[in-house]
Scaffold this motif. Sequence first.
Motif, PDB file in Angstrom:
ATOM      1  N   LEU A  20       0.825  -1.206   0.000  1.00 46.26           N
ATOM      2  CA  LEU A  20       0.000   0.000   0.000  1.00 46.26           C
ATOM      3  C   LEU A  20       0.861   1.258   0.000  1.00 46.26           C
ATOM      4  CD1 LEU A  20      -2.840  -1.078   2.459  1.00 46.26           C
ATOM      5  CD2 LEU A  20      -3.037  -0.706  -0.009  1.00 46.26           C
ATOM      6  N   ALA A  21       1.943   1.251   0.762  1.00 49.20           N
ATOM      7  CA  ALA A  21       2.860   2.396   0.778  1.00 49.20           C
ATOM      8  C   ALA A  21       3.517   2.574  -0.589  1.00 49.20           C
ATOM      9  CB  ALA A  21       3.917   2.213   1.861  1.00 49.20           C
ATOM     10  N   ASP A  22       3.955   1.472  -1.180  1.00 52.47           N
ATOM     11  CA  ASP A  22       4.570   1.543  -2.513  1.00 52.47           C
ATOM     12  C   ASP A  22       3.574   2.076  -3.547  1.00 52.47           C
ATOM     13  OD1 ASP A  22       6.925   0.538  -1.464  1.00 52.47           O
ATOM     14  OD2 ASP A  22       6.644  -1.480  -2.289  1.00 52.47           O
ATOM     15  N   ALA A  23       2.328   1.631  -3.438  1.00 52.05           N
ATOM     16  CA  ALA A  23       1.290   2.090  -4.368  1.00 52.05           C
ATOM     17  C   ALA A  23       1.071   3.594  -4.227  1.00 52.05           C
ATOM     18  CB  ALA A  23      -0.013   1.328  -4.120  1.00 52.05           C
ATOM     19  N   GLY A  24       1.016   4.063  -2.994  1.00 55.30           N
ATOM     20  CA  GLY A  24       0.837   5.495  -2.766  1.00 55.30           C
ATOM     21  C   GLY A  24       2.002   6.302  -3.299  1.00 55.30           C
ATOM     22  N   ASP A  25       3.205   5.795  -3.094  1.00 52.82           N
ATOM     23  CA  ASP A  25       4.401   6.492  -3.575  1.00 52.82           C
ATOM     24  C   ASP A  25       4.424   6.576  -5.107  1.00 52.82           C
ATOM     25  OD1 ASP A  25       5.241   6.808  -0.970  1.00 52.82           O
ATOM     26  OD2 ASP A  25       6.752   5.212  -1.054  1.00 52.82           O
ATOM     27  N   ALA A  26       3.950   5.521  -5.761  1.00 56.68           N
ATOM     28  CA  ALA A  26       3.997   5.457  -7.225  1.00 56.68           C
ATOM     29  C   ALA A  26       2.704   5.954  -7.874  1.00 56.68           C
ATOM     30  CB  ALA A  26       4.279   4.027  -7.673  1.00 56.68           C
ATOM     31  N   ASP A  27       1.712   6.308  -7.059  1.00 54.90           N
ATOM     32  CA  ASP A  27       0.406   6.762  -7.545  1.00 54.90           C
ATOM     33  C   ASP A  27      -0.235   5.734  -8.476  1.00 54.90           C
ATOM     34  OD1 ASP A  27      -1.714   8.556  -7.539  1.00 54.90           O
ATOM     35  OD2 ASP A  27      -0.992   9.618  -9.316  1.00 54.90           O
ATOM     36  N   VAL A  28      -0.234   4.477  -8.017  1.00 58.43           N
ATOM     37  CA  VAL A  28      -0.883   3.383  -8.729  1.00 58.43           C
ATOM     38  C   VAL A  28      -1.766   2.636  -7.731  1.00 58.43           C
ATOM     39  CG1 VAL A  28       0.986   3.113 -10.419  1.00 58.43           C
ATOM     40  CG2 VAL A  28       1.032   1.769  -8.311  1.00 58.43           C
ATOM     41  N   THR A  29      -2.577   1.717  -8.240  1.00 58.72           N
ATOM     42  CA  THR A  29      -3.399   0.921  -7.330  1.00 58.72           C
ATOM     43  C   THR A  29      -2.520  -0.090  -6.598  1.00 58.72           C
ATOM     44  OG1 THR A  29      -3.910  -0.867  -8.874  1.00 58.72           O
ATOM     45  CG2 THR A  29      -5.347   1.088  -8.944  1.00 58.72           C
ATOM     46  N   SER A  30      -3.049  -0.596  -5.512  1.00 56.97           N
ATOM     47  CA  SER A  30      -2.281  -1.584  -4.751  1.00 56.97           C
ATOM     48  C   SER A  30      -2.024  -2.844  -5.571  1.00 56.97           C
ATOM     49  CB  SER A  30      -3.003  -1.930  -3.444  1.00 56.97           C
ATOM     50  OG  SER A  30      -4.320  -2.371  -3.706  1.00 56.97           O
ATOM     51  N   GLN A  32      -1.687  -2.960  -8.808  1.00 57.97           N
ATOM     52  CA  GLN A  32      -0.652  -2.617  -9.788  1.00 57.97           C
ATOM     53  C   GLN A  32       0.728  -2.642  -9.129  1.00 57.97           C
ATOM     54  OE1 GLN A  32      -2.435   1.119 -10.993  1.00 57.97           O
ATOM     55  NE2 GLN A  32      -2.791   0.336 -13.063  1.00 57.97           N
ATOM     56  N   ALA A  33       0.801  -2.139  -7.902  1.00 57.97           N
ATOM     57  CA  ALA A  33       2.080  -2.162  -7.180  1.00 57.97           C
ATOM     58  C   ALA A  33       2.522  -3.596  -6.937  1.00 57.97           C
ATOM     59  CB  ALA A  33       1.959  -1.403  -5.860  1.00 57.97           C
ATOM     60  N   LEU A  34       1.588  -4.459  -6.553  1.00 63.46           N
ATOM     61  CA  LEU A  34       1.918  -5.872  -6.346  1.00 63.46           C
ATOM     62  C   LEU A  34       2.363  -6.518  -7.650  1.00 63.46           C
ATOM     63  CD1 LEU A  34       2.061  -8.434  -4.637  1.00 63.46           C
ATOM     64  CD2 LEU A  34      -0.402  -8.735  -5.016  1.00 63.46           C
ATOM     65  N   ALA A  35       1.659  -6.238  -8.728  1.00 63.85           N
ATOM     66  CA  ALA A  35       2.017  -6.811 -10.029  1.00 63.85           C
ATOM     67  C   ALA A  35       3.400  -6.337 -10.481  1.00 63.85           C
ATOM     68  CB  ALA A  35       0.961  -6.443 -11.075  1.00 63.85           C
ATOM     69  N   GLY A  36       3.788  -5.155 -10.040  1.00 64.96           N
ATOM     70  CA  GLY A  36       5.086  -4.619 -10.419  1.00 64.96           C
ATOM     71  C   GLY A  36       6.257  -5.222  -9.667  1.00 64.96           C
ATOM     72  N   LEU A  37       5.974  -5.986  -8.626  1.00 70.48           N
ATOM     73  CA  LEU A  37       7.039  -6.640  -7.874  1.00 70.48           C
ATOM     74  C   LEU A  37       7.485  -7.913  -8.584  1.00 70.48           C
ATOM     75  CD1 LEU A  37       5.797  -6.497  -4.163  1.00 70.48           C
ATOM     76  CD2 LEU A  37       7.748  -5.281  -5.149  1.00 70.48           C
ATOM     77  N   SER A  95      -5.925 -10.012  -0.106  1.00 66.61           N
ATOM     78  CA  SER A  95      -6.060  -9.081   1.022  1.00 66.61           C
ATOM     79  C   SER A  95      -6.178  -7.642   0.545  1.00 66.61           C
ATOM     80  CB  SER A  95      -4.881  -9.223   1.976  1.00 66.61           C
ATOM     81  OG  SER A  95      -3.727  -8.548   1.481  1.00 66.61           O
ATOM     82  N   LEU A  96      -5.781  -7.373  -0.682  1.00 66.37           N
ATOM     83  CA  LEU A  96      -5.822  -6.022  -1.224  1.00 66.37           C
ATOM     84  C   LEU A  96      -7.126  -5.691  -1.924  1.00 66.37           C
ATOM     85  CD1 LEU A  96      -2.194  -5.932  -2.651  1.00 66.37           C
ATOM     86  CD2 LEU A  96      -3.040  -4.646  -0.669  1.00 66.37           C
ATOM     87  N   LEU A  97      -7.961  -6.698  -2.145  1.00 63.56           N
ATOM     88  CA  LEU A  97      -9.237  -6.470  -2.838  1.00 63.56           C
ATOM     89  C   LEU A  97     -10.239  -5.777  -1.956  1.00 63.56           C
ATOM     90  CD1 LEU A  97      -9.584  -9.807  -4.781  1.00 63.56           C
ATOM     91  CD2 LEU A  97      -8.815  -7.608  -5.641  1.00 63.56           C
TER      92      LEU A  97
END
Length: 97
Positions: A20-30, A32-37, A95-97
């Motif tokens: 969630l913190a990474d998503a906020g930093d990158a201005d993407v959904t949670s 999307q942030a997970l998919a980017g890992l 858990s992010l849904l």
Amino acid sequence: MTTTTILSPATLAGLRDRVLADAGDADVTSLQALAGLADAELSALYYGYAKAVADEIPRRDLHDRAMSYAHGAAGDLGTITAQVCAQVRAELAASLL
């Protein structure tokens, strides 16, 4: 059908907070942030949070210690199989849904 989870509630909460913190930093959904890992990044984070939780690190220090463990995890990541990583990703996504 019963689904076995591998993430403890505390480990899941720590990983979820991180994404969630990474998503906020990158201005993407949670999600999307997970998919980017990459799998290697997720494996290291999983290792770091699981170890920090097992060491009973207080919540206020959990993220810092987990990141420290994750950065030093290279030699220990061989125990995290692709199947385990996929399950961690699935549990975290749910858990992010």
